[in-house]
Design an enzyme around this catalytic site. Structure first.
Site, mmCIF file in Angstrom:
data_model
loop_
_atom_site.group_PDB
_atom_site.id
_atom_site.type_symbol
_atom_site.label_atom_id
_atom_site.label_comp_id
_atom_site.label_asym_id
_atom_site.label_seq_id
_atom_site.Cartn_x
_atom_site.Cartn_y
_atom_site.Cartn_z
ATOM 1 N N ASN A 62 -3.412 -2.628 0.079
ATOM 2 C CA ASN A 62 -4.508 -3.313 -0.064
ATOM 3 C C ASN A 62 -5.714 -3.020 1.172
ATOM 4 O O ASN A 62 -5.238 -3.457 2.247
ATOM 5 C CB ASN A 62 -3.948 -4.818 0.053
ATOM 6 C CG ASN A 62 -4.831 -6.021 0.137
ATOM 7 O OD1 ASN A 62 -6.134 -5.752 0.230
ATOM 8 N ND2 ASN A 62 -4.677 -7.087 0.408
ATOM 9 N N TRP A 63 -6.696 -2.612 0.661
ATOM 10 C CA TRP A 63 -7.726 -2.419 1.593
ATOM 11 C C TRP A 63 -8.462 -3.294 2.477
ATOM 12 O O TRP A 63 -9.190 -3.161 3.129
ATOM 13 C CB TRP A 63 -8.513 -1.141 1.135
ATOM 14 C CG TRP A 63 -7.861 -0.010 0.906
ATOM 15 C CD1 TRP A 63 -6.450 0.478 1.199
ATOM 16 C CD2 TRP A 63 -8.381 1.193 0.307
ATOM 17 N NE1 TRP A 63 -6.231 1.640 0.678
ATOM 18 C CE2 TRP A 63 -7.562 2.311 -0.112
ATOM 19 C CE3 TRP A 63 -9.861 1.486 -0.358
ATOM 20 C CZ2 TRP A 63 -7.733 3.577 -0.753
ATOM 21 C CZ3 TRP A 63 -9.730 2.713 -0.882
ATOM 22 C CH2 TRP A 63 -8.959 3.543 -1.010
ATOM 23 N N LYS A 64 -8.361 -4.588 1.836
ATOM 24 C CA LYS A 64 -8.923 -5.824 2.169
ATOM 25 C C LYS A 64 -10.545 -5.464 2.093
ATOM 26 O O LYS A 64 -11.104 -4.632 1.382
ATOM 27 C CB LYS A 64 -8.264 -6.431 3.541
ATOM 28 C CG LYS A 64 -6.798 -6.527 3.211
ATOM 29 C CD LYS A 64 -6.316 -7.306 4.357
ATOM 30 C CE LYS A 64 -4.785 -7.383 4.053
ATOM 31 N NZ LYS A 64 -4.045 -8.287 5.016
ATOM 32 N N HIS A 90 -3.328 -14.027 -3.038
ATOM 33 C CA HIS A 90 -3.413 -13.516 -1.848
ATOM 34 C C HIS A 90 -3.620 -14.707 -0.893
ATOM 35 O O HIS A 90 -4.498 -15.163 -0.769
ATOM 36 C CB HIS A 90 -4.090 -12.457 -1.537
ATOM 37 C CG HIS A 90 -3.747 -11.453 -0.188
ATOM 38 N ND1 HIS A 90 -4.057 -12.213 1.156
ATOM 39 C CD2 HIS A 90 -3.178 -10.438 -0.074
ATOM 40 C CE1 HIS A 90 -3.581 -11.293 1.894
ATOM 41 N NE2 HIS A 90 -2.956 -10.141 1.244
ATOM 42 N N GLU A 136 -4.929 -14.880 2.085
ATOM 43 C CA GLU A 136 -6.224 -14.690 2.563
ATOM 44 C C GLU A 136 -7.192 -15.545 1.423
ATOM 45 O O GLU A 136 -8.246 -15.846 1.986
ATOM 46 C CB GLU A 136 -6.758 -13.347 2.903
ATOM 47 C CG GLU A 136 -5.858 -12.943 4.301
ATOM 48 C CD GLU A 136 -5.780 -11.208 4.322
ATOM 49 O OE1 GLU A 136 -6.122 -10.703 3.729
ATOM 50 O OE2 GLU A 136 -5.058 -11.015 5.205
ATOM 51 N N GLU A 144 5.036 -12.287 0.768
ATOM 52 C CA GLU A 144 4.092 -12.282 1.840
ATOM 53 C C GLU A 144 4.184 -13.377 2.807
ATOM 54 O O GLU A 144 3.345 -14.175 2.631
ATOM 55 C CB GLU A 144 2.835 -11.789 1.267
ATOM 56 C CG GLU A 144 2.640 -10.475 0.624
ATOM 57 C CD GLU A 144 1.573 -9.738 1.103
ATOM 58 O OE1 GLU A 144 1.479 -8.423 1.170
ATOM 59 O OE2 GLU A 144 0.381 -10.383 1.065
ATOM 60 N N GLY A 168 -0.675 -9.122 8.786
ATOM 61 C CA GLY A 168 -1.680 -8.584 9.742
ATOM 62 C C GLY A 168 -1.471 -9.019 11.299
ATOM 63 O O GLY A 168 -2.269 -8.959 12.260
ATOM 64 N N SER A 210 2.918 -6.741 7.457
ATOM 65 C CA SER A 210 3.032 -5.849 8.731
ATOM 66 C C SER A 210 3.981 -4.758 8.462
ATOM 67 O O SER A 210 4.796 -4.201 9.431
ATOM 68 C CB SER A 210 3.316 -6.591 9.984
ATOM 69 O OG SER A 210 2.339 -7.466 10.351
ATOM 70 N N GLY A 224 -1.194 -3.644 3.991
ATOM 71 C CA GLY A 224 -2.674 -4.064 4.327
ATOM 72 C C GLY A 224 -3.087 -2.865 5.362
ATOM 73 O O GLY A 224 -3.394 -1.740 5.092
ATOM 74 N N GLY A 225 -2.863 -3.124 6.741
ATOM 75 C CA GLY A 225 -3.385 -2.369 7.646
ATOM 76 C C GLY A 225 -2.584 -0.889 7.569
ATOM 77 O O GLY A 225 -3.398 0.171 7.937
HETATM 78 P P1 PGA Z 1 -0.577 -6.178 6.384
HETATM 79 O O1 PGA Z 1 -1.158 -6.846 5.105
HETATM 80 O O2 PGA Z 1 0.142 -4.963 6.165
HETATM 81 O O3 PGA Z 1 -1.836 -5.800 7.215
HETATM 82 O O4 PGA Z 1 0.423 -7.173 7.317
HETATM 83 C C1 PGA Z 1 -0.536 -7.294 4.160
HETATM 84 C C2 PGA Z 1 -1.321 -7.882 2.963
HETATM 85 O O5 PGA Z 1 -2.001 -8.725 3.329
HETATM 86 O O6 PGA Z 1 -1.065 -7.615 1.752
#
Ligand code: PGA
Length: 251
Positions: free
Chosen positions: A8-10, A93, A95, A164, A170, A211, A232-233
């Protein structure tokens, strides 16, 4: 079913940066992609370009509107995503929930995605306060029931559920793999109850997100009931993402 790794490149990359990452991930994906499924979710503005660069890697979107098309200024509809060969779509998600997206919207979106044959990646997970109060499984259950209510998947419809925990996203504070497995097993029980055991066996994957890095991926990969990861990251650098893919592919 193969394990799945979803990046997930956000909102972290421009389209041009996304293209470079897509090329690098595709270049190194051959070995892992023989064992696991890999997909990346760029921003909507990068989908059309990134799609032309992906090999052995599937295309996902980070969100979608619940209608195919219509007078919905600023939204991205399912007809657009279909034309771009988007396969996976992240739903609910945290976010997006933090920006006001409700369980009802997650439900409407998931429903529409299933009707249109996309693979939803439904995110559920508890806050830090809920975790400390021992309400992890209750929150997961509530969000799952709200989103999956009345969903009738066709025999080959795929669904991914991503557990999640909000406090792990994050933050570098990844969830202990044993606790993640317990939450995932709980999520699977609820989904099986709603969607059916025979369907779930062939089509449901429940993954962990929060994470995930090359340092901790093996802890999740070790459990057969954790069907992969949403990252994500760790998906923003090809080398790191491919190393995580290699860890999942080993199991
Ligand atoms: P993260 O994000 O790996 O940066 O914690 C995961 C996500 O939000 O899907």
């Amino acid at each position: 079913m193969k394990k799945i790794l979803i990046g997930n490149w956000k909102m972290q990359l421009t389209p041009r940066e996304g293209v470079r990452l897509a090329e690098a991930v595709s270049k190194g994906a051959a070995r892992a992609a023989a064992k696991i499924e890999i997909a990346v979710c760029p921003s909507h503005t990068a989908l059309a370009l990134v799609r032309t660069k992906l090999k052995r890697v599937g295309l996902g979107a980070q969100d979608a509107f619940w209608a195919e098309r219509g007078a919905f200024t600023g939204e991205v509809g399912l007809a657009e995503l279909k034309e771009l060969s988007v396969e996976h779509v992240i739903v609910g998600h945290s976010e997006r929930r933090a920006l006001g997206e409700s369980n009802e919207v997650a439900h409407a979106t998931l429903h529409a995605l299933v009707v249109q044959g996309f693979t939803p990646v439904l995110c559920v997970g508890e806050s830090d306060a809920d975790c400390k109060a021992g309400r992890c499984h209750a929150v997961v259950e509530r969000e799952l029931r709200a989103a999956l209510r009345g969903v009738k998947p066709k025999p080959n419809q795929k669904i991914v559920i991503a557990y999640e925990p909000l406090w792990a996203i994050g933050t570098g504070r990844a969830c202990d793999p044993v606790a993640a497995k317990k939450a995932i097993d709980h999520a699977r029980r609820i989904a099986v109850e709603i969607l059916g055991a025979a369907w779930a066996k062939k089509n449901l994957r429940v993954v962990y997100g929060g994470s995930v890095s090359v340092k901790n991926a093996a802890g999740y990969a070790a459990f057969a009931s954790i069907d992969g990861a949403l990252v994500g990251g760790g998906s923003l650098k090809a080398a790191e993402f491919l190393k995580i893919a290699a860890v999942l592919a080993k199991r």
